[in-house]
Design a protein around this motif. Structure first.
Motif, PDB file in Angstrom:
ATOM      1  N   GLU A 188       0.828  -1.203   0.000  1.00 46.55           N
ATOM      2  CA  GLU A 188       0.000   0.000   0.000  1.00 46.55           C
ATOM      3  C   GLU A 188       0.862   1.253   0.000  1.00 46.55           C
ATOM      4  N   THR A 189       1.925   1.218   0.798  1.00 45.94           N
ATOM      5  CA  THR A 189       2.822   2.362   0.854  1.00 45.94           C
ATOM      6  C   THR A 189       3.429   2.631  -0.512  1.00 45.94           C
ATOM      7  N   LEU A 190       3.813   1.563  -1.157  1.00 50.18           N
ATOM      8  CA  LEU A 190       4.442   1.710  -2.455  1.00 50.18           C
ATOM      9  C   LEU A 190       3.469   2.317  -3.469  1.00 50.18           C
ATOM     10  N   LEU A 191       2.214   1.867  -3.419  1.00 52.20           N
ATOM     11  CA  LEU A 191       1.201   2.420  -4.316  1.00 52.20           C
ATOM     12  C   LEU A 191       1.062   3.922  -4.098  1.00 52.20           C
ATOM     13  N   VAL A 192       0.998   4.319  -2.827  1.00 53.17           N
ATOM     14  CA  VAL A 192       0.854   5.740  -2.509  1.00 53.17           C
ATOM     15  C   VAL A 192       2.074   6.510  -3.010  1.00 53.17           C
ATOM     16  N   LEU A 193       3.251   5.960  -2.764  1.00 50.18           N
ATOM     17  CA  LEU A 193       4.469   6.669  -3.171  1.00 50.18           C
ATOM     18  C   LEU A 193       4.512   6.838  -4.687  1.00 50.18           C
ATOM     19  N   ARG A 194       4.066   5.822  -5.402  1.00 48.79           N
ATOM     20  CA  ARG A 194       4.087   5.911  -6.862  1.00 48.79           C
ATOM     21  C   ARG A 194       3.181   7.045  -7.329  1.00 48.79           C
ATOM     22  N   GLN A 195       1.992   7.109  -6.730  1.00 55.40           N
ATOM     23  CA  GLN A 195       1.057   8.193  -7.066  1.00 55.40           C
ATOM     24  C   GLN A 195       1.680   9.540  -6.756  1.00 55.40           C
ATOM     25  N   VAL A 196       2.230   9.623  -5.552  1.00 59.22           N
ATOM     26  CA  VAL A 196       2.782  10.901  -5.096  1.00 59.22           C
ATOM     27  C   VAL A 196       3.884  11.353  -6.039  1.00 59.22           C
ATOM     28  N   ILE A 197       4.771  10.428  -6.387  1.00 61.81           N
ATOM     29  CA  ILE A 197       5.892  10.823  -7.245  1.00 61.81           C
ATOM     30  C   ILE A 197       5.396  11.227  -8.629  1.00 61.81           C
ATOM     31  N   SER A 198       4.411  10.453  -9.120  1.00 63.17           N
ATOM     32  CA  SER A 198       3.975  10.776 -10.482  1.00 63.17           C
ATOM     33  C   SER A 198       3.293  12.131 -10.531  1.00 63.17           C
ATOM     34  N   LYS A 199       2.715  12.564  -9.431  1.00 60.14           N
ATOM     35  CA  LYS A 199       2.012  13.838  -9.450  1.00 60.14           C
ATOM     36  C   LYS A 199       2.863  14.984  -8.906  1.00 60.14           C
ATOM     37  N   ALA A 200       3.951  14.646  -8.239  1.00 60.63           N
ATOM     38  CA  ALA A 200       4.702  15.696  -7.546  1.00 60.63           C
ATOM     39  C   ALA A 200       5.399  16.613  -8.545  1.00 60.63           C
ATOM     40  N   ARG A 201       5.578  17.868  -8.106  1.00 59.98           N
ATOM     41  CA  ARG A 201       6.364  18.807  -8.910  1.00 59.98           C
ATOM     42  C   ARG A 201       7.632  19.116  -8.151  1.00 59.98           C
ATOM     43  N   PHE A 202       8.727  18.957  -8.865  1.00 51.19           N
ATOM     44  CA  PHE A 202      10.014  19.229  -8.222  1.00 51.19           C
ATOM     45  C   PHE A 202      11.010  19.604  -9.289  1.00 51.19           C
ATOM     46  N   SER A 203      11.993  20.398  -8.911  1.00 50.41           N
ATOM     47  CA  SER A 203      12.993  20.766  -9.894  1.00 50.41           C
ATOM     48  C   SER A 203      14.390  20.386  -9.449  1.00 50.41           C
ATOM     49  N   ASN A 204      14.516  19.790  -8.288  1.00 53.10           N
ATOM     50  CA  ASN A 204      15.799  19.194  -7.947  1.00 53.10           C
ATOM     51  C   ASN A 204      15.581  18.000  -7.008  1.00 53.10           C
ATOM     52  N   ILE A 205      16.638  17.262  -6.778  1.00 49.44           N
ATOM     53  CA  ILE A 205      16.505  16.004  -6.031  1.00 49.44           C
ATOM     54  C   ILE A 205      16.073  16.240  -4.598  1.00 49.44           C
ATOM     55  N   ASP A 206      16.510  17.357  -4.005  1.00 48.24           N
ATOM     56  CA  ASP A 206      16.166  17.596  -2.605  1.00 48.24           C
ATOM     57  C   ASP A 206      14.669  17.834  -2.429  1.00 48.24           C
ATOM     58  N   GLN A 207      14.094  18.556  -3.411  1.00 46.68           N
ATOM     59  CA  GLN A 207      12.647  18.768  -3.318  1.00 46.68           C
ATOM     60  C   GLN A 207      11.917  17.431  -3.368  1.00 46.68           C
ATOM     61  N   LEU A 208      12.379  16.562  -4.251  1.00 44.55           N
ATOM     62  CA  LEU A 208      11.724  15.256  -4.400  1.00 44.55           C
ATOM     63  C   LEU A 208      11.827  14.436  -3.117  1.00 44.55           C
ATOM     64  N   THR A 209      13.037  14.355  -2.585  1.00 46.46           N
ATOM     65  CA  THR A 209      13.179  13.548  -1.360  1.00 46.46           C
ATOM     66  C   THR A 209      12.388  14.167  -0.214  1.00 46.46           C
ATOM     67  N   ASP A 210      12.310  15.500  -0.177  1.00 47.75           N
ATOM     68  CA  ASP A 210      11.525  16.130   0.882  1.00 47.75           C
ATOM     69  C   ASP A 210      10.061  15.718   0.794  1.00 47.75           C
ATOM     70  N   VAL A 211       9.542  15.730  -0.447  1.00 52.26           N
ATOM     71  CA  VAL A 211       8.146  15.340  -0.626  1.00 52.26           C
ATOM     72  C   VAL A 211       7.936  13.912  -0.120  1.00 52.26           C
TER      73      VAL A 211
END
Lengths: 368, 357
Positions: A35-58
């Protein structure tokens, strides 16, 4: 960012899982990991980020909320850590010069000689230069990285999907003909391990029924229907039968950094009884149960408590008011009581778990 | 062979046909007896009643079974008439033997019953030939009463006194299942206005701890109790100050034959350095040696596992009633002759005077 419709959608998915975890509608290490993985996949696919730190923070903030929702389901945090680890790996291969072949890895060392996918095939896609914080096109970083990330998450998925098979595939090396195995509780990992061994060996399983959940009864039913000679006994007779047992096979809820584990209550009794007869104790668990935590201060496993009415029901009405009833979910089993962990990444003694952890997760994620 | 296989096959009667592999190691376990088993020979009604109470577990526990047996034998002896051309001292035992066999068929004989019956045999053969029959019978009944009084009732009181001294103010006492003696000790300590709490650990098949809970909580004021099943023991053992256990019998090598689960309680208590006190009357001593709880055991009837799946060709439901605790897990044995280490059991009969045992 909260006004962003996409991040609002993310919020909804996360909150949904948070509430299901809280209400114990999702239980079990593998189910929560998926379930966690499913959520993370959704989150990543929808997230907006312009560098790696923003992504890991999300990802970390999502991970934090999920972990806080149900701190006892360690595989939630483990999955987040694993995804973070993979993201960084992908990021480094995509940005920097090709990494030097990683240093000695105990997981690979153990697996050497086995035809496995341990060598990462270098991705030979046309490398688009990865640009962080591009002022002209802030989304370019995400656009380039996202497909790679999705692939990495898919890898984690595949690993979870195949975890039982990968653990069970060497079962015949651990269980020999005419052995008597003792197990307890209902663990899908142990179940598939035993069933796989039954294809090659004739052996007997003694299952302790594990009151009050009686997971052992379910296990005994399932094993016997697979044609394994099975004996179902009450928890009280573990010690009496231990002198005839060749091996104790247990499941784990979480494997800790010191090589100990949390497991269904009853496991500590079985492991201690096994030690007094010098019977080996084998633990079957997927790698997603590796948890970078220590349990040095809890001598006992009173970490999470179940429904007391399972122990002393209301049919004993006059007692219910006067008596405290204790029904813990888990035991903490010390590493000294365990002999080996059989994981989908090979067999490891408790003393090398810390090393495995270092390879699986990044140190900076231990605290999400 | 086939009958012993049937024995472990449970009471479902489907022992024929291909049974599961590995069954033979369990084949020596006592067969769970079905009530209303065959009555062979001249069995006294009191014994028939007692046999049913045994096989239905209405009378359960080493002390209770021994007292009930001896009381029933008193009735049998009073109703006995020596046939002509025979003497009571020679013939009574042949009359009692089938009665004993009947009880053993109902449930395997406890060590306590064995010890008491051995003593009774001795008394019968020693009874004076010249005594009028009624006087001889009265004398035997008196001796039985004395045995119950000296070896069980008075012994229990002495043990209570000794054990109560070991419960200190504010202690947490942990016990397993229900021993009639431990129950009396706890109630005695409570009546002396000691403040302590009790952790009752329990397990299937018999769940006798619930009975103990009822009696501990029905005192005024109730004794504070915590109740948990055996798998929860590791979470509670750290709170305990002393562990009190009962016994079915105590063997020459110091191992304790007691309700299944006792061994694990003692083992874990030892690991956490909690003293384990075993409360046991000297008449429970057995001269045999017990190496593990597997060699000699007894199975509980199927009725004690209502929710368990049915046995089939691959699945066998076993409910062993006893296990054996090694002497190394026991700190002290509280007997009516004092607190002794479990390995000194063999010196006790001598201390008591062999001839009176």
């Amino acid at each position: 960012m909260a006004s962003d419709p996409q991040s609002a959608a993310n919020q909804r998915i996360v909150e949904d899982l948070v509430s299901r975890l809280r209400r114990r509608q999702v239980v079990g290490s593998r189910a929560t990991a998926l379930e966690t993985l499913l959520v993370l996949r959704q989150v990543i696919s929808k997230a907006r980020f312009s560098n790696i730190d923003q992504l890991t923070d999300v990802i970390r903030s999502v991970g934090r909320r999920l972990v806080e929702a149900q701190p006892k389901e360690h595989s939630v945090g483990n999955t987040v850590r694993k995804v973070l680890h993979h993201i960084r790996e992908e990021y480094h291969t995509a940005s920097g010069p090709p990494a030097v072949e990683s240093s000695f890895s105990i997981a690979k060392f153990v697996l050497q000689g086995q035809p496995r996918r341990q060598t990462v095939i270098p991705k030979s896609e046309a490398r688009v230069p990865l640009k962080e914080n591009d002022p002209d096109d802030p989304d370019s970083f995400a656009r380039v990285l996202k497909p790679v990330l999705m692939e990495a998450i898919q890898d984690v998925f595949d690993e979870l999907e195949t975890v039982y098979d990968n653990i069970a595939k060497n079962a015949k090396d651990h269980i020999h003909s005419d052995e008597i195995i003792l197990t307890l509780g209902m663990s899908k990992t142990v179940q598939s391990f035993l069933k796989s061994a039954a294809h090659y060996r004739n052996y007997t399983v003694i299952v302790a029924e594990t009151a009050p959940s009686f997971g052992g009864r379910e296990m005994a039913k399932s094993l016997s229907s697979a044609g394994i000679s099975t004996f179902l006994v009450p928890d009280s007779s573990i010690y009496a039968l231990m002198s005839r047992v060749n091996k104790v096979i247990l499941g784990a809820h979480a494997i800790l950094a010191n090589g100990g584990m949390f497991a269904t209550s009853g496991s500590l009794l079985a492991a201690t009884a096994a030690r007094s007869y010098s019977t080996p104790v084998v633990v079957c668990a997927g790698q997603f149960k590796l948890t970078p935590l220590w349990n040095l201060y809890h001598e006992y496993g009173a970490l999470d408590f179940g429904d007391p009415s399972a122990v002393l029901g209301f049919e004993e009405g006059d007692l219910v008011d006067k008596v405290d009833v204790v029904n813990p979910y888990y035991d903490y089993v010390r590493p000294e009581l365990l002999d080996v962990f059989i994981t989908n990444y090979g067999d490891h003694p408790p003393s090398s778990i810390y090393r495995l952890l270092k390879e699986t997760y990044d140190d900076e994620d231990n605290e999400l | 062979m086939s009958s012993s296989r049937e024995g472990a096959g449970g009471a479902d009667g489907s022992a024929d046909g291909p049974k599961s592999r590995g069954l033979r190691i369990f084949s020596h376990f006592g067969l769970p007896k079905t009530p209303g088993h065959q009555i062979k020979g001249d069995i006294h009604p009191a014994i028939i009643k007692l046999g049913l109470q045994f096989s239905e577990f209405k009378i359960c526990g080493a002390n209770a079974r021994c007292i009930a047996t001896l009381t029933a034998f008193k009735t049998v002896i009073q109703d006995y008439v020596t046939p002509p051309h025979n003497t009571l001292s020679r013939h009574l035992m042949t009359h009692l033997s089938p009665q004993i066999t009947h009880l053993v068929n109902a449930r395997p004989m406890s060590v306590t019953m064995g010890n008491a019956i051995r003593q009774l045999k001795l008394e019968i053969s020693d009874s004076d030939i010249d005594l009028p029959e009624q006087d001889a019978k009265d004398e035997l009944c008196q001796k039985i009463d004395n045995y119950i009084r000296d070896r069980i009732i008075i012994a229990d009181e002495v043990i209570e006194d000794l054990a109560v001294k070991k419960i200190k103010e504010g202690d947490v006492v942990l016990t397993y299942a229900r021993s009639s003696l431990v129950e009396k000790i706890l109630l005695r300590a409570h009546s002396q206005n000691k403040h302590f709490s009790v952790i009752v650990i329990d397990s299937r098949p018999l769940l006798e701890g619930k009975t103990l809970l009822h009696s501990l909580t029905s005192t005024i004021p109730p004794i504070p109790c915590t109740y948990a099943l055996l798998p929860a023991l590791p979470s509670l053992i750290t709170d305990a100050d002393v562990v009190l256990l009962g016994a079915h019998s105590l063997h020459a090598n110091g191992s304790v034959y007691s309700r299944a689960g006792t061994a694990m309680v003692a083992m874990l208590a030892k690991e956490h350095s909690v003293p384990v006190m075993l409360c046991c009357e000297t008449y429970k001593f057995s001269e045999t040696v017990m190496l593990d709880g597997f060699g000699k055991n007894e199975l509980a009837p199927v009725k004690f596992s209502p929710g368990a799946p049915k046995s089939n060709s691959n699945l066998e439901v076993l409910n062993p009633l006893y296990d054996s605790t090694p002497a190394s897990c026991i700190t002290a044995v509280v007997t009516e002759v004092g607190l002794i280490p479990p390995t000194s059991i063999s010196s006790i009969p001598l201390a008591l005077g062999r001839t009176t045992l």
